[in-house]
Scaffold this motif. Sequence first.
Motif, PDB file in Angstrom:
ATOM      1  N   ILE A 127     -55.945  26.453   4.573  1.00  0.00           N
ATOM      2  CA  ILE A 127     -57.014  25.949   3.703  1.00  0.00           C
ATOM      3  C   ILE A 127     -58.045  27.048   3.409  1.00  0.00           C
ATOM      4  N   ILE A 157     -48.318  32.475   1.484  1.00  0.00           N
ATOM      5  CA  ILE A 157     -48.091  31.593   0.343  1.00  0.00           C
ATOM      6  C   ILE A 157     -46.714  30.953   0.475  1.00  0.00           C
ATOM      7  N   TYR A 183     -44.200  28.361  -4.154  1.00  0.00           N
ATOM      8  CA  TYR A 183     -45.373  28.434  -5.033  1.00  0.00           C
ATOM      9  C   TYR A 183     -45.858  29.848  -5.290  1.00  0.00           C
ATOM     10  N   LEU A 234     -54.326  23.065 -12.741  1.00  0.00           N
ATOM     11  CA  LEU A 234     -55.033  21.837 -13.088  1.00  0.00           C
ATOM     12  C   LEU A 234     -54.770  21.442 -14.529  1.00  0.00           C
ATOM     13  N   SER A 239     -52.696  33.196  -4.079  1.00  0.00           N
ATOM     14  CA  SER A 239     -52.260  31.797  -4.147  1.00  0.00           C
ATOM     15  C   SER A 239     -52.863  31.086  -5.344  1.00  0.00           C
ATOM     16  N   LEU A 240     -52.172  30.089  -5.804  1.00  0.00           N
ATOM     17  CA  LEU A 240     -52.712  29.215  -6.851  1.00  0.00           C
ATOM     18  C   LEU A 240     -53.828  28.337  -6.305  1.00  0.00           C
ATOM     19  N   GLY A 259     -48.904  20.809  -6.228  1.00  0.00           N
ATOM     20  CA  GLY A 259     -48.899  21.533  -4.947  1.00  0.00           C
ATOM     21  C   GLY A 259     -48.061  20.778  -3.928  1.00  0.00           C
ATOM     22  N   PRO A 260     -47.858  21.391  -2.749  1.00  0.00           N
ATOM     23  CA  PRO A 260     -47.056  20.720  -1.729  1.00  0.00           C
ATOM     24  C   PRO A 260     -47.678  19.391  -1.276  1.00  0.00           C
ATOM     25  N   SER A 311     -61.558  18.402  -4.131  1.00  0.00           N
ATOM     26  CA  SER A 311     -60.518  18.721  -5.125  1.00  0.00           C
ATOM     27  C   SER A 311     -59.089  18.772  -4.602  1.00  0.00           C
TER      28      SER A 311
HETATM   29  C1  HEC Z   1     -55.640  24.199  -7.666  1.00  0.00           C
HETATM   30  C2  HEC Z   1     -54.710  23.514  -6.840  1.00  0.00           C
HETATM   31  C3  HEC Z   1     -55.027  23.323  -5.379  1.00  0.00           C
HETATM   32  C4  HEC Z   1     -56.156  22.777  -4.801  1.00  0.00           C
HETATM   33  C5  HEC Z   1     -57.409  22.271  -5.476  1.00  0.00           C
HETATM   34  C6  HEC Z   1     -55.894  22.718  -3.373  1.00  0.00           C
HETATM   35  N1  HEC Z   1     -54.665  23.242  -3.105  1.00  0.00           N
HETATM   36 FE1  HEC Z   1     -53.823  23.434  -1.290  1.00  0.00          FE
HETATM   37  N2  HEC Z   1     -52.238  24.399  -2.100  1.00  0.00           N
HETATM   38  C7  HEC Z   1     -52.018  24.590  -3.453  1.00  0.00           C
HETATM   39  C8  HEC Z   1     -50.779  25.326  -3.633  1.00  0.00           C
HETATM   40  C9  HEC Z   1     -50.179  25.738  -4.948  1.00  0.00           C
HETATM   41  C10 HEC Z   1     -50.264  25.568  -2.358  1.00  0.00           C
HETATM   42  C11 HEC Z   1     -48.976  26.322  -2.021  1.00  0.00           C
HETATM   43  C12 HEC Z   1     -49.220  27.798  -2.112  1.00  0.00           C
HETATM   44  C13 HEC Z   1     -49.804  28.374  -0.883  1.00  0.00           C
HETATM   45  O1  HEC Z   1     -49.237  28.160   0.199  1.00  0.00           O
HETATM   46  O2  HEC Z   1     -50.835  29.038  -0.982  1.00  0.00           O
HETATM   47  C14 HEC Z   1     -51.196  24.972  -1.413  1.00  0.00           C
HETATM   48  C15 HEC Z   1     -51.028  24.974  -0.035  1.00  0.00           C
HETATM   49  C16 HEC Z   1     -51.784  24.224   0.849  1.00  0.00           C
HETATM   50  C17 HEC Z   1     -51.472  24.066   2.243  1.00  0.00           C
HETATM   51  C18 HEC Z   1     -50.230  24.600   2.937  1.00  0.00           C
HETATM   52  C19 HEC Z   1     -49.154  23.553   2.696  1.00  0.00           C
HETATM   53  C20 HEC Z   1     -47.756  24.023   2.914  1.00  0.00           C
HETATM   54  O3  HEC Z   1     -46.885  23.128   3.034  1.00  0.00           O
HETATM   55  O4  HEC Z   1     -47.510  25.235   2.939  1.00  0.00           O
HETATM   56  C21 HEC Z   1     -52.445  23.257   2.780  1.00  0.00           C
HETATM   57  C22 HEC Z   1     -52.545  22.760   4.218  1.00  0.00           C
HETATM   58  C23 HEC Z   1     -53.367  22.942   1.718  1.00  0.00           C
HETATM   59  N3  HEC Z   1     -52.938  23.549   0.568  1.00  0.00           N
HETATM   60  C24 HEC Z   1     -54.487  22.149   1.859  1.00  0.00           C
HETATM   61  C25 HEC Z   1     -55.424  21.925   0.850  1.00  0.00           C
HETATM   62  C26 HEC Z   1     -56.673  21.219   1.055  1.00  0.00           C
HETATM   63  C27 HEC Z   1     -57.112  20.560   2.359  1.00  0.00           C
HETATM   64  C28 HEC Z   1     -57.332  21.233  -0.153  1.00  0.00           C
HETATM   65  C29 HEC Z   1     -58.710  20.690  -0.450  1.00  0.00           C
HETATM   66  C30 HEC Z   1     -59.791  21.199   0.398  1.00  0.00           C
HETATM   67  C31 HEC Z   1     -56.487  21.960  -1.099  1.00  0.00           C
HETATM   68  N4  HEC Z   1     -55.351  22.358  -0.451  1.00  0.00           N
HETATM   69  C32 HEC Z   1     -56.784  22.193  -2.437  1.00  0.00           C
HETATM   70  C33 HEC Z   1     -52.842  24.178  -4.459  1.00  0.00           C
HETATM   71  C34 HEC Z   1     -54.097  23.618  -4.290  1.00  0.00           C
END
Ligand code: HEC
Length: 206
Positions: free
Chosen positions: A107, A114, A118, A150, A172-173, A88-89, A73
């Motif tokens: 992750i 966060i 976001y 989503l 976090s979202l 997301g980023p 996802s």
């Molecule tokens: C429902 C939406 C959603 C899904 C699905 C999701 N993310 Fe995220 N992710 C976010 C958001 C919003 C942030 C920024 C907020 C935070 O830092 O928690 C984030 C932050 C991150 C960050 C930090 C990036 C930064 O620049 O700070 C990483 C690395 C990351 N995600 C990896 C993943 C990976 C790998 C997956 C799949 C296994 C995944 N994400 C699935 C929404 C999502």
Amino acid sequence: MTWGWCRADGSSKTNTSAQPVKNQQAAGKMIQARGTRLFVKNWKVDELVPVVNKGLKGKREFDRGKKLFTETSCSLCHHFGRDGGGVGPDLTGVSGTFSVHDLLENIIEPSKEISSLYVTTVVWKKDGDVVTGWVPEETETTLSVMEDMLDVGKLVVVKRKDIESMKPSTVSLMPDGLLNTLKEDEILDLVAFLLSGGDSTLKMFQ
Ligand code: HEC
């Protein structure tokens, strides 16, 4: 958000047919996207860091990592190169920003740190309603709140004059537990893909 899925041994109480639990509204689309992947393990950052550091030396499969980026996802919320989408980023450049430890921590424990852009907001309204989500738009008189990342088209507009109080949320979202349906080898390929910047010719893929 809470997530549910069956264990590989079929021990879930709500569902014996090894299908993901379906009844969580917000989680609905996510679970569909996750398909029928089964629970493998509740992975912890500290146990994976040494495994990943060792495993990135070679023999990783770029294509499998790329496929898992969609299957788990990530691509619903994150851009990577020309793939993925959502709000997301962008993760294309994570190799330049994150160590293996910080990447895994982001992750596995998304709420620990966060990204400031976001941070979500909890809004208590005078009528007793509570609206929680990301605020992509604000005006002098209104806030627009995205409750489900989503469903980006759906913004709840709250009038400032109806707001009793609000504060940043510590959640976090991004859902946690997204790696828990992956085997060790699959995590290695996903992380290698994330750290590749999209270049499948790197040494870790040879
Ligand atoms: C429902 C939406 C959603 C899904 C699905 C999701 N993310 Fe995220 N992710 C976010 C958001 C919003 C942030 C920024 C907020 C935070 O830092 O928690 C984030 C932050 C991150 C960050 C930090 C990036 C930064 O620049 O700070 C990483 C690395 C990351 N995600 C990896 C993943 C990976 C790998 C997956 C799949 C296994 C995944 N994400 C699935 C929404 C999502």
